[in-house]
Design a protein around this motif. Structure first.
Motif, short mmCIF file in Angstrom:
data_model
loop_
_atom_site.label_atom_id
_atom_site.label_comp_id
_atom_site.label_asym_id
_atom_site.label_seq_id
_atom_site.Cartn_x
_atom_site.Cartn_y
_atom_site.Cartn_z
N VAL A 189 0.82 -1.21 0.00
CA VAL A 189 0.00 0.00 0.00
C VAL A 189 0.85 1.26 0.00
CG1 VAL A 189 -1.66 1.36 1.34
CG2 VAL A 189 -2.00 -1.09 1.08
N ASP A 190 1.89 1.30 0.82
CA ASP A 190 2.70 2.51 0.92
C ASP A 190 3.40 2.84 -0.39
OD1 ASP A 190 1.98 2.98 3.53
OD2 ASP A 190 3.71 1.96 4.39
N GLU A 191 3.83 1.80 -1.13
CA GLU A 191 4.47 2.05 -2.42
C GLU A 191 3.46 2.61 -3.43
OE1 GLU A 191 7.41 2.39 -5.25
OE2 GLU A 191 7.54 2.09 -3.08
N VAL A 192 2.26 2.07 -3.45
CA VAL A 192 1.21 2.59 -4.33
C VAL A 192 0.90 4.04 -3.97
CG1 VAL A 192 -1.21 2.36 -5.01
CG2 VAL A 192 0.22 0.33 -4.82
N LEU A 193 0.79 4.31 -2.67
CA LEU A 193 0.49 5.68 -2.23
C LEU A 193 1.53 6.67 -2.71
CD1 LEU A 193 -0.79 5.32 1.44
CD2 LEU A 193 -2.10 5.96 -0.57
N ARG A 194 2.81 6.31 -2.58
CA ARG A 194 3.86 7.23 -3.03
C ARG A 194 3.75 7.51 -4.51
NH1 ARG A 194 6.89 4.60 1.12
NH2 ARG A 194 7.46 2.88 -0.26
N ARG A 195 3.36 6.51 -5.28
CA ARG A 195 3.30 6.69 -6.73
C ARG A 195 2.05 7.43 -7.19
NH1 ARG A 195 6.02 1.25 -9.42
NH2 ARG A 195 7.82 1.16 -8.02
#
Length: 492
Positions: A323-329
């Motif tokens: 989730v955190d990687e998707v959020l950053r992108r």
């Protein structure tokens, strides 16, 4: 209570509402279905509807109907809103409004072709006609402090150029250092495509359904520039534009337009077939779309719930991402050319640019022929971006083709209002993030319906904001929200 006086007024308002219904249907058809050569006939039809609506709104008899209905106990918010419409209509000759409408219909197709060819010169004559008509319109209100006030108040009643300048100066002061700090951090990259358009639409509509999109009362189509119109609470039409190479444009565009639609869908039925059964101002309207698109749709709780479904639809692109990687992108901050694709941190600077250019066009310090160069210079100044051509610059938005000068500030004003409402909703609903993470958006929708949607135009934007949040327009909550969000995402 004199029910006859109220019935007479309501009959006139129903007639005006029906004319508005017809005008919106013509607009929707023009941007989604109409063949290119239909513009001439459509311009005449749209102009006739505008003239009829203006005549009935400016009719002296309407003032008498309002006085009688007010004495009979009609809702004071309805009386205030309709009286403002009447007094404005009395001031503006029908000829100006009809010419504005006809020019907008003609300009739509010219703008689309000019944008495709990146040929500003092809569009410039119609833009010059629009500017001249806007100056004529503003001249009907000689008492305003700045001519732009008269145009802006068509979309944001009560707003003044001076107040907007002050709010925008505070925004710029807060945003520039935040964007500079983010620029020093590594770019997290994008969610690379391809993302098949059919699957994008599937995911977007599932998300929209969780917000309140109902296929029995709503429909979705494609348009060059996404928008929402409604022909009534139970006929809400949104449009989108998808790009297989990226997920964000189509997905967040649908959330944005659904936010607009929820506002219209949530108005109290007692305002049906009146001229107050719509959004009270475009800043309030934009607050709804920006809140749902960004504060909900780009949040961690939302993606904690929706990422597994997105991974089912796009396994090759999203499988294995946390989730955190998707959020950053999906929240990457990167100064860009296109307003509708801009991230939350830089978005309002795009609006500031357009606001300053509209002021200059209206007061004559900028000529239409010099607009592309002025645009490009401001893009470098505000966003540090070089514009490669007019299609990615001055021709990117449909609004000037439609002649709606004074509209652009409401995008940033609405973003400010969205943050104020978002803070207030969290106070009223302490477990809101948990609800969103569980896929339950009904609590937020109900809170917005209670505090914003139900009133239509019977309360002003300022009244709604103060009652819901305890404050008037204030950029501070937006700056707090952005600093907290991007501080966490970029480890500032």
């Amino acid at each position: 209570m004199n029910d006859d006086a109220i019935a007479v007024l309501r009959a006139r308002l129903a007639e005006l509402s029906d004319l508005g219904h017809a005008a919106m249907l013509l607009e929707w058809d023009q941007q989604t279905q109409m063949p290119p050569r239909g513009a001439q006939a459509r311009g005449g039809a749209a102009g006739t509807i505008e003239r009829l609506a203006h005549e009935r709104t400016a009719d002296p008899a309407l003032a008498d109907m309002l006085t009688a209905a007010e004495a009979a106990g009609e809702d004071p918010g309805l009386i205030r809103a309709v009286r403002e419409d009447h007094e404005r209509a009395v001031r503006v000759p029908a000829r100006i409004l009809v010419e504005m409408t006809e020019t907008a219909v003609e300009a739509q197709g010219v703008w689309e072709r000019a944008k495709e060819a990146s040929d500003f010169a092809a569009f410039a004559p119609l833009l010059q006609r629009h500017v001249a008509l806007c100056r004529e319109y503003a001249a009907c209100f000689p008492e305003v402090e700045h001519p732009y006030d008269a145009l802006m108040q068509r979309y944001e009643p009560g707003a003044t150029t001076a107040e907007v300048r002050t709010a925008f100066a505070r925004l710029r002061e807060g945003l520039v250092p935040l964007i500079a700090a983010i620029a020093e951090k590594p770019d997290p990259g994008d969610l690379g495509g391809p993302f098949p358009v059919a699957d994008q639409r599937t995911l977007a509509l599932e998300m929209a359904a969780s917000m309140g999109y109902d296929p029995e009362s709503w429909r979705i189509d494609e348009a060059a520039h996404p928008f929402m119109v409604n022909m009534g609470r139970e006929d809400v039409r949104i449009t989108t534009k998808e790009d297989e190479s990226q997920l964000a444009m189509g997905l967040f565009g649908v959330l944005h337009e659904t936010g607009h639609g929820l506002y219209e869908h949530g108005i109290d039925p007692r305002w049906d077939r009146t001229t107050v059964g719509t959004g009270t101002s475009l800043a309030v309207h934009e607050s709804q779309s920006r809140l749902w698109e960004n504060m909900v749709g780009r949040s961690r709780p939302f993606w904690a719930h929706w990422l597994p479904r997105a991974q089912e639809l796009f396994p090759e692109r999203l499988q294995g991402l946390e989730v955190d990687e998707v959020l950053r992108r999906i929240n990457v901050v990167r100064p860009s050319l296109i307003r509708v694709d801009a991230d939350e941190a830089t978005y309002c600077l795009h609006v500031l640019l357009r606001f300053e250019l509209e002021l200059a066009l209206l007061d004559g310090t900028l000529e239409v022929a010099d607009l592309p160069a002025a645009w490009n210079a401001k893009m470098r100044d505000l966003l540090g971006v070089d514009v490669p051509d007019d299609a990615h610059g001055v021709l990117q938005d449909v609004h000037w083709a439609a002649g709606i000068f004074g509209y652009f500030p409401t995008y940033a004003l609405g973003t400010i209002v969205a943050a104020q409402l978002w803070e207030a909703a969290h106070v009223a609903l302490p477990d809101l993030d948990h609800q969103i993470g569980a896929g339950n958006l009904s609590g937020l929708r109900a809170w917005l319906r209670e505090h914003v949607h139900q009133y239509g135009r019977t309360r002003t934007g300022d009244e709604l904001l103060r009652e819901a949040t305890g404050h008037g327009l204030d950029p501070a909550p937006l700056l707090r929200y952005l600093n907290a969000k991007y501080g966490a995402l970029y480890d500032l």
